[in-house]
Design a protein around this motif. Structure first.
Motif, PDB file in Angstrom:
ATOM      1  N   LYS A  62       0.830  -1.210   0.000  1.00  0.00           N
ATOM      2  CA  LYS A  62       0.000   0.000   0.000  1.00  0.00           C
ATOM      3  C   LYS A  62       0.861   1.255   0.000  1.00  0.00           C
ATOM      4  O   LYS A  62       1.964   1.271   0.554  1.00  0.00           O
ATOM      5  CB  LYS A  62      -0.939   0.019   1.205  1.00  0.00           C
ATOM      6  CG  LYS A  62      -0.246   0.000   2.551  1.00  0.00           C
ATOM      7  CD  LYS A  62      -1.212   0.336   3.677  1.00  0.00           C
ATOM      8  CE  LYS A  62      -1.525   1.829   3.776  1.00  0.00           C
ATOM      9  NZ  LYS A  62      -2.239   2.224   4.984  1.00  0.00           N
ATOM     10  N   LYS A  70      -5.702  13.782   2.357  1.00  0.00           N
ATOM     11  CA  LYS A  70      -5.147  12.987   3.458  1.00  0.00           C
ATOM     12  C   LYS A  70      -3.956  13.700   4.097  1.00  0.00           C
ATOM     13  O   LYS A  70      -3.799  13.716   5.313  1.00  0.00           O
ATOM     14  CB  LYS A  70      -4.689  11.620   2.934  1.00  0.00           C
ATOM     15  CG  LYS A  70      -5.741  10.567   2.852  1.00  0.00           C
ATOM     16  CD  LYS A  70      -6.249  10.083   4.198  1.00  0.00           C
ATOM     17  CE  LYS A  70      -5.164   9.511   5.091  1.00  0.00           C
ATOM     18  NZ  LYS A  70      -5.683   8.897   6.315  1.00  0.00           N
ATOM     19  N   SER A 162      -0.719   2.291   9.502  1.00  0.00           N
ATOM     20  CA  SER A 162      -2.085   2.100  10.024  1.00  0.00           C
ATOM     21  C   SER A 162      -2.855   0.984   9.330  1.00  0.00           C
ATOM     22  O   SER A 162      -4.080   0.872   9.498  1.00  0.00           O
ATOM     23  CB  SER A 162      -2.909   3.404   9.932  1.00  0.00           C
ATOM     24  OG  SER A 162      -2.226   4.495  10.476  1.00  0.00           O
TER      25      SER A 162
HETATM   26  O1  0L1 Z   1      -3.443   4.567   3.956  1.00  0.00           O
HETATM   27  C1  0L1 Z   1      -3.275   5.706   4.398  1.00  0.00           C
HETATM   28  O2  0L1 Z   1      -3.320   6.726   3.686  1.00  0.00           O
HETATM   29  C2  0L1 Z   1      -3.034   5.881   5.863  1.00  0.00           C
HETATM   30  C3  0L1 Z   1      -1.618   6.147   6.115  1.00  0.00           C
HETATM   31  C4  0L1 Z   1      -1.402   6.349   7.581  1.00  0.00           C
HETATM   32  C5  0L1 Z   1      -2.005   7.592   8.100  1.00  0.00           C
HETATM   33  C6  0L1 Z   1      -3.328   7.388   8.747  1.00  0.00           C
HETATM   34  O3  0L1 Z   1      -3.458   6.538   9.634  1.00  0.00           O
HETATM   35  O4  0L1 Z   1      -4.245   8.126   8.412  1.00  0.00           O
END
Ligand code: 0L1
Ligand code: MG
Length: 262
Positions: A62, A70, A162
């Motif tokens: 990922k 984000k 995460s």
């Molecule tokens: O997949 C993601 O964009 C999450 C990356 C880690 C940051 C989060 O926990 O939001």
């Protein structure tokens, strides 16, 4: 690297322990402010090693924090990379047990499946598209092990970005002739549209996130093997979910995929 082997092991133990026991923790840079990127990925690698030793398989990669939404939500400016094991996969339309997670959120993503190896450095959108077998809708369930999702980039890399669960499905689409920048998405929670976007939200083109992953791996002497499933990153901000929620992602030209939280 700034951390020794014992400290890397102890931090992997702490973060994976939080994941397995559904407990949150403070960010690890509070205790190790000098840790560097190599330390962060070494902790993530140690978590992966432990999962593999327990018989789990890595079934996908990922890219995270790839969209402006984000990055703004989390107050950061660089993408991060992680992995997904087989216990993270939820069947299309299947159940995700909230009791196994801490504070889950969902992200609407475009998933790529490759047909040839992809190597960096120098990987670019063209190479990614040539190496892509098909794309399809993917919902990532993220579940930071950090209290209130409060972290910095090195802490979140160590925590395998995460990663927690994911679902892919819908109608696989070939990329030749498609414009992934203008592909529209709608994320619905309990039948109500809650987030909208287009592919270009991810680094200008979702394939750019895959190229960034290949270039990141290239720096480490690794590559993306043929047949790899890769989540390219949330197109919108992440949306919190709780038991009882049904989430569906509709992607233009690719149908939909869904997940139920129980
Ligand atoms: O997949 C993601 O964009 C999450 C990356 C880690 C940051 C989060 O926990 O939001
Ligand atoms: Mg994601």
């Amino acid at each position: 690297m700034k951390l020794d082997h014992n400290t890397i092991n102890a931090l992997a133990d702490r973060l994976e322990g939080c994941q397995l026991q559904q407990q949150d923790t403070t960010k690890i840079t509070d205790d190790h402010p000098d840790m560097d990127w190599d330390d962060a990925y070494a902790i993530q690698d140690e978590i992966r090693r432990r999962k593999l030793a327990r018989g789990l398989r890595v079934i996908g990669l990922k890219a995270g924090l790839t969209s402006h939404a984000k990055m703004k939500q989390m107050g950061v400016s660089t993408p991060v990379f992680g992995f997904m094991t087989d216990d993270y996969a939820v069947p299309d339309g299947g159940e995700c047990k909230v009791s196994e997670l801490i504070h889950p959120k969902v992200e609407p993503e475009i998933a790529f499946v490759t047909k040839t190896d992809l190597r960096g450095p120098g990987c670019h959108i063209g190479a990614v598209l040539a190496a892509t077998d098909f794309v399809m809708p993917g919902i990532e369930v993220i579940d930071s092990r950090y209290r209130d999702f409060k972290f910095d980039l090195k802490s979140v890399v160590a925590d395998n970005t995460s990663a927690a669960r994911f679902v892919v499905g819908g109608q696989p689409m070939r990329v030749m002739g498609a414009d992934l920048r203008t592909v529209g998405i709608v994320l619905e929670k309990n039948g109500v549209p809650v987030a909208f976007g287009a592919g270009a939200a991810v680094m200008g083109h979702p394939a750019a996130a895959i190229a960034a992953l290949a270039n990141h791996l290239g720096e480490r002497g690794e590559f993306i093997p043929a047949g790899t499933l890769i989540l390219s990153g949330g197109i919108t901000e992440a949306v919190s979910v709780q038991a009882g929620d049904n989430v569906t992602l509709r992607v233009q030209g690719m149908g939909s995929t869904s997940i139920r939280f129980v």
